[in-house]
Design an enzyme around this catalytic site. Structure first.
Site, PDB file in Angstrom:
ATOM      1  N   LYS A 171      -7.072   3.237  -2.912  1.00  0.00           N
ATOM      2  CA  LYS A 171      -7.415   3.261  -1.489  1.00  0.00           C
ATOM      3  C   LYS A 171      -7.669   4.691  -1.049  1.00  0.00           C
ATOM      4  CE  LYS A 171      -5.073   2.187   2.917  1.00  0.00           C
ATOM      5  NZ  LYS A 171      -3.862   1.533   3.492  1.00  0.00           N
ATOM      6  N   LYS A 225     -10.286   0.070  -1.868  1.00  0.00           N
ATOM      7  CA  LYS A 225     -10.112  -0.196  -0.443  1.00  0.00           C
ATOM      8  C   LYS A 225     -10.486   1.062   0.338  1.00  0.00           C
ATOM      9  CE  LYS A 225      -6.656  -1.210   3.147  1.00  0.00           C
ATOM     10  NZ  LYS A 225      -5.274  -1.661   3.447  1.00  0.00           N
ATOM     11  N   ASP A 256       0.874  -1.179   0.000  1.00  0.00           N
ATOM     12  CA  ASP A 256       0.000   0.000   0.000  1.00  0.00           C
ATOM     13  C   ASP A 256       0.910   1.228   0.000  1.00  0.00           C
ATOM     14  OD1 ASP A 256      -1.598  -2.195   0.880  1.00  0.00           O
ATOM     15  OD2 ASP A 256      -3.016  -0.829   1.836  1.00  0.00           O
TER      16      ASP A 256
END
Length: 231
Positions: free
Chosen positions: A160, A189, A96
């Protein structure tokens, strides 16, 4: 759309998160034990404790996810690339990374695309999942769309919402906007500020395929209780 998942399916959407600066070994041991017990998809940690968590989760289906350029995104592309490679070498299954928010605010979309392609290519080469953190709390809707349009072309596995360290966390509106923009090309996400079951379900209904939270145990136990009442 209502959330009609088994407890196992719901748990498998959760990235169990521990990103505190003062986290100690016992905290990571607890994090990994909970992830095993409840069947969470991943433990989300900074890159330094990847080796420890990989060892703690050996012979387990739980992934180890490393946060890169976290939480500000203000390191160079090469620095993020090195951190990504090292995290993967140390056992990370997912990455991430935080975009360079300053470059986006300056309108330098070529930089954002170059950075994304660099990180995503490293991950694809090693068959590792990649997630691009927008830090939506600092962005206009137009800026969010522009990053998601780039993601449609570069194709990370996920876009995300936030780090959870910014001025605000995930919102339903942002998840919807991101999902509408990336379509079926990329997953979404939601992370940041998801502390109860209602919020978690709202994010899934809005289009999130993965949830990042530190309140994972509380939320999954709420869901277990709810499913038990229904069944």
């Amino acid at each position: 759309m209502s959330v009609n998942l088994t407890v196992e399916q719901f748990a498998n959407k959760i990235d169990h998160t521990l990103l505190k600066a003062d986290a100690q070994k016992t905290d990571f041991e607890k994090l990994c034990q909970e992830a095993r017990e409840y069947g969470f998809k991943m433990v989300a940690i900074n890159s330094a404790p990847v080796t420890l968590c990989k060892k703690l989760l050996q012979e387990s289906p739980v992934h180890v996810g490393a946060a890169i350029g976290f939480p500000l995104g203000q390191t160079t592309i090469e620095a993020k690339a090195f951190e990504t490679k090292e995290a993967i070498e140390n056992g990370a299954d997912e990455i991430d990374y935080v975009i360079n928010i300053s470059k986006l605010k300056d309108g330098d979309l070529n930089y954002i695309e170059k950075e994304m392609k660099r990180i995503v290519d490293i991950c694809k080469d090693k068959e590792i999942l990649s997630k691009v953190i927008l830090e939506t709390c600092y962005l206009t809707d137009d800026e969010k769309k522009k990053v998601c349009e780039i993601a449609k072309d570069v194709q990370p596995d996920f876009v995300k919402t936030t780090t959870g360290f910014g001025s605000a966390g995930a919102t339903v509106a942002d998840v919807q906007l991101m999902k509408q923009t990336v379509g079926d090309k990329v997953k979404v996400k939601a992370a940041g500020g998801i502390r109860d079951l209602k919020t978690a379900k709202d994010m899934i209904e809005a289009g999130a395929d993965r949830l990042g939270m530190s309140s994972s145990v509380k939320v999954i136990e709420e869901y277990q209780a709810e499913k038990g009442r229904v069944e």
